[in-house]
Scaffold this active site. Structure first.
Site: not given
Ligand code: PLP
Length: 422
Positions: A142, A237, A265
């Protein structure tokens, strides 16, 4: 009692699904959300007056625990100086420097407001820098909810990208190529066919959004090699893994330097933040120095910078190895307990994140993750919740341990698992 239920029905009248992010609705575990009144350390306290040991931890940011005194203090100090300037402030440089110092692949960094913004901006930059349009992503990874990433495979893995949701035009995902996580052969096939048109490979260096799935030996190295060969960018990511898998991210842990890194995060310490960074040569292409446009009214917000900086500065001296060991003991302990109940169990764990999959087969990609038994997970989730343990309400998420969880919390978690009748 049942204040949460009452609030949820009110919320549903004026907020779609009653929530501001879908998984929170607890639909997939056939339950209703708990409304949180406050959180402290490893605990959340609901509007119903109940206390839970929390393993959601705001979906990852709270590695230090909720309401951490150092972060709290930094925020209080920042708030007294005004909450947003729309002009540069010193805290932005300090957080940028902390990130650059920690992550081998980051020489320059741009702050944004969420992980979604980080990945969609990194994609634009990768496209602008390479002059190419296509991207490779992996099933089950994701990367936020920007259109280009919301594709799932059609019948032919290589050619047919169909949108994963209404509202995303086919044209928007036609440049999105999909491969199975840990399958380097498929990536090689995509490159053999489209290599000259591929701007970037996006990957979660440790997958966290199909549950925890570890990269197999050679997978990340292989991605590094093939992207370099074709002049494509390797984008890690690290929105979950940054400052969690190690203080130096997954890139530091595995010793692989990506061209671009996406963050979120943990670097916001619980405030809405994202960031993307990488090699100077690439990052210099962003406006105003370069021609690739990206902007944000609240980007570099002084409160978010203060919370992020206090978090990273505190993490610097924390014992990641000890936390890893405790997390392994917890994960293995849960596995043993569930196996004693004759259930099929796999545990994937690294550092302070883990997922329990109810399946006999090792989970190494989205296909094997989806083969796990969701009915058993639903029983597990609800059984734990009844006993004051708050897990993520989906079988495809991580449990996040934190520096705030005590031996007592972990023991409580294990004994709750023992008492569940499957
Ligand atoms: C949570 C997440 C996102 C998106 O971040 P948001 O702050 O929710 O937009 C993107 N990549 C990864 C791997 C994530 O876990």
């Amino acid at each position: 009692m049942d204040k949460s239920k009452e609030l949820f029905s009110k919320a549903r009248e004026i907020i779609p699904g009653g929530v501001n992010s879908p998984v929170r609705a607890c639909k997939s575990v056939r339950s209703d959300p708990l409304f949180i009144a406050r959180a402290d350390g490893p605990h959340v306290y609901t509007e119903d007056g109940q206390k839970y040991v929390d393993y959601v931890m705001s979906w990852g940011p709270m590695l230090l625990g909720h309401n951490h005194p150092a972060v709290n203090k930094a925020l209080h100090e920042a708030v007294d100086k005004g909450t947003s300037y729309g002009a540069p402030c010193k805290a932005e440089i300090e957080l940028a420097k902390a990130i650059v110092d920690a992550l081998p692949g980051v020489e320059m960094v741009r702050m944004v407001n969420s992980g979604t913004e980080a990945t969609m901006s990194a994609l634009r930059l990768a496209r602008g820098y390479t002059g190419r349009n296509k991207l490779v992503k992996f099933h089950g990874c994701y990367h936020g909810h920007a259109d280009a990433f919301l594709a799932s495979a059609g019948s032919g893995v290589a050619t047919l990208s169909i949108p994963g949701t209404p509202g995303v035009p086919e044209e928007t995902v036609k440049h999105t190529l999909l491969a199975e996580y840990n399958n380097l052969e498929q990536v090689k096939e995509l490159f053999a066919r489209y290599g000259e048109d591929i701007a970037a490979v996006f990957v979660e260096p440790v997958a966290g959004n199909m549950g925890v799935v570890l990269p197999e030996e050679g997978f990340l190295q292989g991605l590094r090699q093939i992207t370099s060969e074709y002049g494509s960018l390797l984008v890690f990511d690290e929105v979950i893994t940054g400052f969690r898998v190690s203080f130096h991210g997954a890139q530091g842990f595995y010793g692989i330097v990506p061209d671009l890194t996406c963050l979120g995060k943990i670097i916001g310490g619980g405030l809405p933040v994202g960031a993307y960074g990488g090699k100077k040569e690439i990052m210099s292409r962003i406006a105003p120095d370069g021609d690739v446009y990206q902007a944000g009214t609240l980007s570099g917000n002084p409160l978010a910078m203060a919370a992020g900086l206090a978090t990273i500065n505190t993490l610097k001296s924390m014992d990641y190895e000890l936390l890893e060991q405790k997390t392994r003991e917890l994960a293995e302990g849960l596995k043993n307990i569930l196996e004693e109940k004759s259930l099929p169990v796999q545990v994937n764990q690294i550092a302070s994140m883990f997922t329990i999959f109810f399946t006999e087969k090792p989970v190494k990609n989205f296909v094997s993750a989806k083969e796990s038994n969701q009915e058993l997970f639903i029983k597990f989730y609800n059984g734990m919740r009844e006993q004051g343990i708050n897990l993520a309400p989906s079988g495809f998420e991580c449990a996040f341990n934190s520096f705030a969880h005590s031996e007592e919390d972990l023991e409580k978690t294990l004994s709750a698992a023992k008492k569940i009748n499957f």
